[in-house]
Design a protein around this motif. Structure first.
Motif, PDB file in Angstrom:
ATOM      1  N   ALA A   1       0.857  -1.181   0.000  1.00 57.07           N
ATOM      2  CA  ALA A   1       0.000   0.000   0.000  1.00 57.07           C
ATOM      3  C   ALA A   1       0.896   1.235   0.000  1.00 57.07           C
ATOM      4  CB  ALA A   1      -0.889   0.003   1.225  1.00 57.07           C
ATOM      5  N   ILE A   2       0.625   2.183  -0.920  1.00 59.52           N
ATOM      6  CA  ILE A   2       1.402   3.414  -0.986  1.00 59.52           C
ATOM      7  C   ILE A   2       0.482   4.617  -0.869  1.00 59.52           C
ATOM      8  CG2 ILE A   2       3.271   2.439  -2.367  1.00 59.52           C
ATOM      9  CD1 ILE A   2       2.020   3.822  -4.789  1.00 59.52           C
ATOM     10  N   GLU A   3       1.026   5.699  -0.359  1.00 52.22           N
ATOM     11  CA  GLU A   3       0.302   6.959  -0.270  1.00 52.22           C
ATOM     12  C   GLU A   3       0.831   7.865  -1.375  1.00 52.22           C
ATOM     13  OE1 GLU A   3      -0.123  10.810   2.733  1.00 52.22           O
ATOM     14  OE2 GLU A   3       1.069   9.095   3.327  1.00 52.22           O
ATOM     15  N   THR A   4      -0.046   8.294  -2.249  1.00 54.15           N
ATOM     16  CA  THR A   4       0.348   9.239  -3.297  1.00 54.15           C
ATOM     17  C   THR A   4      -0.359  10.553  -3.031  1.00 54.15           C
ATOM     18  OG1 THR A   4      -1.438   8.542  -4.750  1.00 54.15           O
ATOM     19  CG2 THR A   4       0.668   7.426  -5.012  1.00 54.15           C
ATOM     20  N   GLY A   5       0.174  11.600  -3.556  1.00 54.42           N
ATOM     21  CA  GLY A   5      -0.442  12.894  -3.296  1.00 54.42           C
ATOM     22  C   GLY A   5      -0.006  13.903  -4.322  1.00 54.42           C
ATOM     23  N   PRO A   6      -0.363  15.137  -4.092  1.00 60.48           N
ATOM     24  CA  PRO A   6       0.066  16.166  -5.040  1.00 60.48           C
ATOM     25  C   PRO A   6       1.590  16.342  -4.965  1.00 60.48           C
ATOM     26  CG  PRO A   6      -0.974  17.159  -3.130  1.00 60.48           C
ATOM     27  CD  PRO A   6      -1.161  15.679  -3.005  1.00 60.48           C
ATOM     28  N   CYS A   7       2.212  16.433  -6.113  1.00 66.23           N
ATOM     29  CA  CYS A   7       3.656  16.624  -6.194  1.00 66.23           C
ATOM     30  C   CYS A   7       3.957  18.077  -6.518  1.00 66.23           C
ATOM     31  CB  CYS A   7       4.260  15.718  -7.259  1.00 66.23           C
ATOM     32  SG  CYS A   7       4.083  13.972  -6.861  1.00 66.23           S
ATOM     33  N   THR A   8       5.047  18.559  -5.968  1.00 64.31           N
ATOM     34  CA  THR A   8       5.471  19.939  -6.174  1.00 64.31           C
ATOM     35  C   THR A   8       6.726  19.947  -7.028  1.00 64.31           C
ATOM     36  OG1 THR A   8       4.660  20.475  -3.979  1.00 64.31           O
ATOM     37  CG2 THR A   8       6.124  22.063  -4.994  1.00 64.31           C
ATOM     38  N   VAL A   9       6.782  20.829  -8.014  1.00 60.61           N
ATOM     39  CA  VAL A   9       7.991  20.982  -8.824  1.00 60.61           C
ATOM     40  C   VAL A   9       9.005  21.739  -7.984  1.00 60.61           C
ATOM     41  CG1 VAL A   9       8.981  21.991 -10.902  1.00 60.61           C
ATOM     42  CG2 VAL A   9       6.711  20.966 -10.984  1.00 60.61           C
ATOM     43  N   THR A  10      10.163  21.099  -7.728  1.00 52.97           N
ATOM     44  CA  THR A  10      11.181  21.718  -6.888  1.00 52.97           C
ATOM     45  C   THR A  10      12.324  22.314  -7.687  1.00 52.97           C
ATOM     46  OG1 THR A  10      12.305  19.606  -6.616  1.00 52.97           O
ATOM     47  CG2 THR A  10      10.681  20.209  -4.941  1.00 52.97           C
ATOM     48  N   GLN A  11      12.538  21.824  -8.920  1.00 52.37           N
ATOM     49  CA  GLN A  11      13.631  22.351  -9.723  1.00 52.37           C
ATOM     50  C   GLN A  11      13.375  22.032 -11.191  1.00 52.37           C
ATOM     51  OE1 GLN A  11      17.500  20.601  -8.964  1.00 52.37           O
ATOM     52  NE2 GLN A  11      18.464  22.597  -9.142  1.00 52.37           N
ATOM     53  N   ILE A  12      13.731  22.964 -12.069  1.00 46.69           N
ATOM     54  CA  ILE A  12      13.599  22.761 -13.509  1.00 46.69           C
ATOM     55  C   ILE A  12      14.975  22.928 -14.129  1.00 46.69           C
ATOM     56  CG2 ILE A  12      12.574  23.603 -15.643  1.00 46.69           C
ATOM     57  CD1 ILE A  12      10.225  24.618 -13.983  1.00 46.69           C
ATOM     58  N   LYS A  13      15.434  21.883 -14.823  1.00 43.52           N
ATOM     59  CA  LYS A  13      16.717  21.920 -15.517  1.00 43.52           C
ATOM     60  C   LYS A  13      16.455  22.247 -16.979  1.00 43.52           C
ATOM     61  CE  LYS A  13      19.369  20.212 -12.190  1.00 43.52           C
ATOM     62  NZ  LYS A  13      20.596  20.757 -11.714  1.00 43.52           N
ATOM     63  N   SER A  14      17.302  23.105 -17.579  1.00 44.23           N
ATOM     64  CA  SER A  14      17.127  23.457 -18.979  1.00 44.23           C
ATOM     65  C   SER A  14      18.405  23.182 -19.755  1.00 44.23           C
ATOM     66  CB  SER A  14      16.731  24.927 -19.124  1.00 44.23           C
ATOM     67  OG  SER A  14      17.794  25.746 -18.718  1.00 44.23           O
ATOM     68  N   THR A  15      18.269  23.055 -21.038  1.00 45.43           N
ATOM     69  CA  THR A  15      19.415  22.786 -21.902  1.00 45.43           C
ATOM     70  C   THR A  15      20.412  23.929 -21.868  1.00 45.43           C
ATOM     71  OG1 THR A  15      17.900  21.574 -23.332  1.00 45.43           O
ATOM     72  CG2 THR A  15      20.054  22.044 -24.221  1.00 45.43           C
ATOM     73  N   ASP A  16      19.929  25.153 -21.749  1.00 47.20           N
ATOM     74  CA  ASP A  16      20.810  26.318 -21.760  1.00 47.20           C
ATOM     75  C   ASP A  16      21.774  26.332 -20.577  1.00 47.20           C
ATOM     76  OD1 ASP A  16      19.420  27.122 -23.994  1.00 47.20           O
ATOM     77  OD2 ASP A  16      18.078  28.437 -22.855  1.00 47.20           O
ATOM     78  N   THR A  17      21.282  26.048 -19.380  1.00 50.32           N
ATOM     79  CA  THR A  17      22.123  26.154 -18.187  1.00 50.32           C
ATOM     80  C   THR A  17      22.735  24.836 -17.751  1.00 50.32           C
ATOM     81  OG1 THR A  17      20.191  25.874 -16.766  1.00 50.32           O
ATOM     82  CG2 THR A  17      20.854  28.132 -17.296  1.00 50.32           C
ATOM     83  N   ASP A  18      22.032  23.708 -17.960  1.00 49.53           N
ATOM     84  CA  ASP A  18      22.490  22.430 -17.426  1.00 49.53           C
ATOM     85  C   ASP A  18      22.909  21.422 -18.490  1.00 49.53           C
ATOM     86  OD1 ASP A  18      21.878  23.161 -14.681  1.00 49.53           O
ATOM     87  OD2 ASP A  18      19.792  23.070 -15.327  1.00 49.53           O
ATOM     88  N   GLY A  19      22.563  21.674 -19.738  1.00 47.04           N
ATOM     89  CA  GLY A  19      22.935  20.751 -20.801  1.00 47.04           C
ATOM     90  C   GLY A  19      21.916  19.651 -21.054  1.00 47.04           C
ATOM     91  N   TYR A  20      20.852  19.620 -20.275  1.00 48.00           N
ATOM     92  CA  TYR A  20      19.783  18.643 -20.480  1.00 48.00           C
ATOM     93  C   TYR A  20      18.492  19.212 -19.922  1.00 48.00           C
ATOM     94  CZ  TYR A  20      20.638  17.504 -15.559  1.00 48.00           C
ATOM     95  OH  TYR A  20      20.794  17.562 -14.210  1.00 48.00           O
ATOM     96  N   GLU A  21      17.389  18.577 -20.253  1.00 51.02           N
ATOM     97  CA  GLU A  21      16.099  19.018 -19.749  1.00 51.02           C
ATOM     98  C   GLU A  21      15.565  18.002 -18.755  1.00 51.02           C
ATOM     99  OE1 GLU A  21      13.411  19.769 -22.932  1.00 51.02           O
ATOM    100  OE2 GLU A  21      14.535  21.491 -23.659  1.00 51.02           O
ATOM    101  N   ALA A  22      15.118  18.494 -17.593  1.00 51.74           N
ATOM    102  CA  ALA A  22      14.566  17.616 -16.564  1.00 51.74           C
ATOM    103  C   ALA A  22      13.732  18.439 -15.599  1.00 51.74           C
ATOM    104  CB  ALA A  22      15.690  16.914 -15.800  1.00 51.74           C
ATOM    105  N   VAL A  23      12.866  17.753 -14.898  1.00 50.45           N
ATOM    106  CA  VAL A  23      12.050  18.365 -13.861  1.00 50.45           C
ATOM    107  C   VAL A  23      12.213  17.528 -12.600  1.00 50.45           C
ATOM    108  CG1 VAL A  23       9.717  18.986 -13.149  1.00 50.45           C
ATOM    109  CG2 VAL A  23      10.389  19.244 -15.524  1.00 50.45           C
ATOM    110  N   GLN A  24      12.545  18.185 -11.493  1.00 44.79           N
ATOM    111  CA  GLN A  24      12.653  17.500 -10.204  1.00 44.79           C
ATOM    112  C   GLN A  24      11.376  17.777  -9.433  1.00 44.79           C
ATOM    113  OE1 GLN A  24      15.791  18.932  -7.710  1.00 44.79           O
ATOM    114  NE2 GLN A  24      15.551  17.294  -6.224  1.00 44.79           N
TER     115      GLN A  24
END
Length: 88
Positions: A29-52
């Motif tokens: 059994a798992i508890e899921t809930g609303p997730c918050t975006v904590t960090q956004i990585k972009s190609t310009d600054t980090d070299g790849y795209e990702a969302v934490q």
């Protein structure tokens, strides 16, 4: 882009019974809930795209998570201070 996954916290383990055979099946059994975006990585600054994303509130953070504080510049002590050191 579509990501098919769940982010949650394990509550415990239990069992359910199959309706047709009556066999017990172990499940987690798992508890899921609303997730918050904590960090956004972009190609310009980090070299790849990702969302934490984060799941629950953090009560205590370590030094790297807090970030480095701004360094305080020491100001020159005016001669009228009588030799006392002034700290900002």
């Amino acid at each position: 882009m579509s990501i098919q996954a769940l982010l949650g916290k394990k509550i415990g383990t239990t069992q359910v019974f199959k309706e047709d055979t009556g066999e017990a099946v172990c499940v987690t059994a798992i508890e899921t809930g609303p997730c918050t975006v904590t960090q956004i990585k972009s190609t310009d600054t980090d070299g790849y795209e990702a969302v934490q994303i984060g799941f629950e509130e953090v009560n205590r953070r370590n030094k790297p998570e807090k970030g480095t504080p701004r360094q305080v510049r020491r100001q020159a002590v005016p001669s009228s201070a009588g030799g006392r050191r002034c700290r900002p």
